[in-house]
Structures are given as structure tokens and as C-alpha cells.
Design a protein around this motif. Structure first.
Motif, PDB file in Angstrom:
ATOM      1  N   UNK A  89      -0.292   2.432  -3.221  1.00  0.00           N
ATOM      2  CA  UNK A  89      -0.017   0.996  -3.266  1.00  0.00           C
ATOM      3  C   UNK A  89       0.357   0.597  -4.688  1.00  0.00           C
ATOM      4  N   UNK A  90       1.103  -0.476  -4.803  1.00  0.00           N
ATOM      5  CA  UNK A  90       1.407  -1.032  -6.124  1.00  0.00           C
ATOM      6  C   UNK A  90       0.227  -1.903  -6.530  1.00  0.00           C
ATOM      7  N   UNK A  91      -0.397  -1.546  -7.651  1.00  0.00           N
ATOM      8  CA  UNK A  91      -1.605  -2.212  -8.126  1.00  0.00           C
ATOM      9  C   UNK A  91      -1.312  -2.852  -9.485  1.00  0.00           C
ATOM     10  N   UNK A  92      -1.671  -4.121  -9.675  1.00  0.00           N
ATOM     11  CA  UNK A  92      -1.481  -4.737 -10.987  1.00  0.00           C
ATOM     12  C   UNK A  92      -2.586  -4.310 -11.958  1.00  0.00           C
ATOM     13  N   UNK A  93      -2.331  -4.487 -13.228  1.00  0.00           N
ATOM     14  CA  UNK A  93      -3.371  -4.229 -14.229  1.00  0.00           C
ATOM     15  C   UNK A  93      -4.354  -5.391 -14.224  1.00  0.00           C
ATOM     16  N   UNK A  94      -5.600  -5.100 -14.588  1.00  0.00           N
ATOM     17  CA  UNK A  94      -6.613  -6.145 -14.675  1.00  0.00           C
ATOM     18  C   UNK A  94      -7.413  -6.273 -13.398  1.00  0.00           C
ATOM     19  N   UNK A  95      -7.815  -7.503 -13.086  1.00  0.00           N
ATOM     20  CA  UNK A  95      -8.635  -7.785 -11.909  1.00  0.00           C
ATOM     21  C   UNK A  95      -7.821  -7.597 -10.630  1.00  0.00           C
ATOM     22  N   UNK A  96      -8.362  -6.816  -9.710  1.00  0.00           N
ATOM     23  CA  UNK A  96      -7.712  -6.572  -8.421  1.00  0.00           C
ATOM     24  C   UNK A  96      -8.694  -6.947  -7.321  1.00  0.00           C
ATOM     25  N   UNK A  97      -8.222  -7.746  -6.381  1.00  0.00           N
ATOM     26  CA  UNK A  97      -9.040  -8.172  -5.256  1.00  0.00           C
ATOM     27  C   UNK A  97      -8.457  -7.537  -3.988  1.00  0.00           C
ATOM     28  N   UNK A  98      -9.233  -6.644  -3.353  1.00  0.00           N
ATOM     29  CA  UNK A  98      -8.788  -5.962  -2.140  1.00  0.00           C
ATOM     30  C   UNK A  98      -9.608  -6.476  -0.964  1.00  0.00           C
ATOM     31  N   UNK A  99      -8.934  -7.016   0.047  1.00  0.00           N
ATOM     32  CA  UNK A  99      -9.622  -7.528   1.220  1.00  0.00           C
ATOM     33  C   UNK A  99      -9.397  -6.575   2.389  1.00  0.00           C
ATOM     34  N   UNK A 100     -10.508  -6.174   3.015  1.00  0.00           N
ATOM     35  CA  UNK A 100     -10.517  -5.251   4.146  1.00  0.00           C
ATOM     36  C   UNK A 100     -10.920  -6.032   5.387  1.00  0.00           C
ATOM     37  N   UNK A 101     -10.172  -5.860   6.482  1.00  0.00           N
ATOM     38  CA  UNK A 101     -10.486  -6.580   7.720  1.00  0.00           C
ATOM     39  C   UNK A 101      -9.701  -5.983   8.880  1.00  0.00           C
ATOM     40  N   UNK A 102      -9.930  -6.506  10.074  1.00  0.00           N
ATOM     41  CA  UNK A 102      -9.149  -6.184  11.259  1.00  0.00           C
ATOM     42  C   UNK A 102      -9.154  -7.432  12.125  1.00  0.00           C
ATOM     43  N   UNK A 103      -8.026  -8.093  12.226  1.00  0.00           N
ATOM     44  CA  UNK A 103      -7.931  -9.336  13.007  1.00  0.00           C
ATOM     45  C   UNK A 103      -7.854  -9.098  14.511  1.00  0.00           C
ATOM     46  N   UNK A 104      -7.674  -7.860  14.956  1.00  0.00           N
ATOM     47  CA  UNK A 104      -7.482  -7.593  16.378  1.00  0.00           C
ATOM     48  C   UNK A 104      -8.656  -6.868  17.036  1.00  0.00           C
ATOM     49  N   UNK A 105      -9.689  -6.527  16.281  1.00  0.00           N
ATOM     50  CA  UNK A 105     -10.841  -5.810  16.825  1.00  0.00           C
ATOM     51  C   UNK A 105     -11.784  -5.411  15.717  1.00  0.00           C
ATOM     52  N   UNK A 106     -12.811  -4.623  16.045  1.00  0.00           N
ATOM     53  CA  UNK A 106     -13.752  -4.207  15.003  1.00  0.00           C
ATOM     54  C   UNK A 106     -13.107  -3.242  14.009  1.00  0.00           C
ATOM     55  N   UNK A 107     -13.523  -3.361  12.772  1.00  0.00           N
ATOM     56  CA  UNK A 107     -13.052  -2.467  11.703  1.00  0.00           C
ATOM     57  C   UNK A 107     -14.051  -1.323  11.532  1.00  0.00           C
ATOM     58  N   UNK A 108     -13.640  -0.229  10.900  1.00  0.00           N
ATOM     59  CA  UNK A 108     -14.611   0.814  10.573  1.00  0.00           C
ATOM     60  C   UNK A 108     -15.578   0.305   9.495  1.00  0.00           C
ATOM     61  N   UNK A 109     -16.700   0.987   9.335  1.00  0.00           N
ATOM     62  CA  UNK A 109     -17.631   0.678   8.241  1.00  0.00           C
ATOM     63  C   UNK A 109     -17.061   1.255   6.953  1.00  0.00           C
ATOM     64  N   UNK A 110     -17.268   0.563   5.832  1.00  0.00           N
ATOM     65  CA  UNK A 110     -16.732   0.998   4.538  1.00  0.00           C
ATOM     66  C   UNK A 110     -17.874   1.364   3.600  1.00  0.00           C
ATOM     67  N   UNK A 111     -17.734   2.520   2.958  1.00  0.00           N
ATOM     68  CA  UNK A 111     -18.726   3.008   2.006  1.00  0.00           C
ATOM     69  C   UNK A 111     -18.268   2.831   0.564  1.00  0.00           C
ATOM     70  N   UNK A 112     -17.030   3.249   0.259  1.00  0.00           N
ATOM     71  CA  UNK A 112     -16.591   3.288  -1.135  1.00  0.00           C
ATOM     72  C   UNK A 112     -15.085   3.088  -1.221  1.00  0.00           C
ATOM     73  N   UNK A 113     -14.640   2.430  -2.330  1.00  0.00           N
ATOM     74  CA  UNK A 113     -13.224   2.215  -2.601  1.00  0.00           C
ATOM     75  C   UNK A 113     -12.947   2.705  -4.022  1.00  0.00           C
ATOM     76  N   UNK A 114     -11.876   3.503  -4.174  1.00  0.00           N
ATOM     77  CA  UNK A 114     -11.501   4.022  -5.490  1.00  0.00           C
ATOM     78  C   UNK A 114     -10.002   3.843  -5.703  1.00  0.00           C
ATOM     79  N   UNK A 115      -9.612   3.418  -6.895  1.00  0.00           N
ATOM     80  CA  UNK A 115      -8.214   3.369  -7.281  1.00  0.00           C
ATOM     81  C   UNK A 115      -8.020   4.399  -8.392  1.00  0.00           C
ATOM     82  N   UNK A 116      -7.062   5.317  -8.201  1.00  0.00           N
ATOM     83  CA  UNK A 116      -6.807   6.345  -9.237  1.00  0.00           C
ATOM     84  C   UNK A 116      -5.327   6.512  -9.495  1.00  0.00           C
TER      85      UNK A 116
END
Length: 116
Positions: A89-116
Motif C-alpha cells: 500500500x502507499x503509506x504517507x510519512x508520519x501519523x497513519x490511521x488504518x481502519x479495519x472493518x467488514x460492512x457485509x459480515x463479520x471480520x476476522x479477529x486481529x492480533x497485530x499490524x506491521x508496516x515495513x
């Protein structure tokens, strides 16, 4: 960053649950919306890695800084085995806000997010 980090915003039913197989011992379940707030040093095309748990198939939508979301189809065999997926993904420098969801049904459970 751990999904259950206190700096993240859980809404629309999302909650923290104990998880002995997760890094940090917890994960975010029942995701209506999970907004993870991360900081990056450099802008550009970066790899986003998400560690999740799911039994069966579910979709996960990810929006970066309010932009149009990308949709990812994730699968797993049980709620106790952490799995990972990566995308670019194209990521800006500085503060990044990532929103995880599913508008059509249940989403998986989330443990960890990493940007490298």
C-alpha cells in the motif's frame, strides 16, 4: 503494533479478548471497526502485514487515512492459529490511521499490524 494497543480505537462492538496463541496475549474480536494509529518514518509503497485468526472465510476491508478501502479475503481453520497476510500500500510519512472493518459480515479477529 498490537491490535489491542490502548492508542487504538475500538468501535461498533469490537472488544479485546485474551488469546494465549497471540503475540501480547490478546486480540481484537467482534470487529465492527478497529482503527490502528501507527507512525511511519518514510512515505512510499510499503508492505502491510496483518496477523489474524479466523475459522472459515471472511473479508476484511482496510482504509488508510480515510481513503477508499481495499478488500482482502482471508481464511483459516480455527480461532487458535495465528495467520498472516501481506499486501502493498502507499503509506504517507508520519501519523497513519488504518481502519479495519467488514460492512457485509463479520471480520476476522486481529492480533497485530506491521508496516515495513
Amino acid at each position: 503494533m498490537e491490535a489491542e494497543d490502548p492508542g487504538n480505537v475500538l468501535s461498533e462492538g469490537a472488544g479485546i479478548a485474551t488469546c494465549p496463541t497471540c503475540e501480547g496475549g490478546a486480540r481484537v474480536r467482534y470487529i465492527g471497526r478497529l482503527t490502528a494509529n501507527l507512525t511511519t518514518a518514510a512515505a512510499g509503497r510499503r508492505t502491510v502485514t496483518v496477523t489474524y485468526q479466523v475459522k472459515g472465510d471472511r473479508s476484511l476491508m482496510i482504509s488508510i487515512n480515510g481513503a477508499a478501502p481495499t478488500t482482502h479475503r482471508l481464511s483459516g481453520t480455527d480461532w487458535d492459529t495465528p495467520r498472516t497476510f501481506r499486501y502493498t500500500a502507499t503509506i504517507p510519512a508520519g501519523q497513519v490511521s488504518m481502519t479495519f472493518y467488514n460492512d457485509t459480515g463479520p471480520a476476522p479477529d486481529i492480533d497485530k499490524i506491521t508496516i515495513s
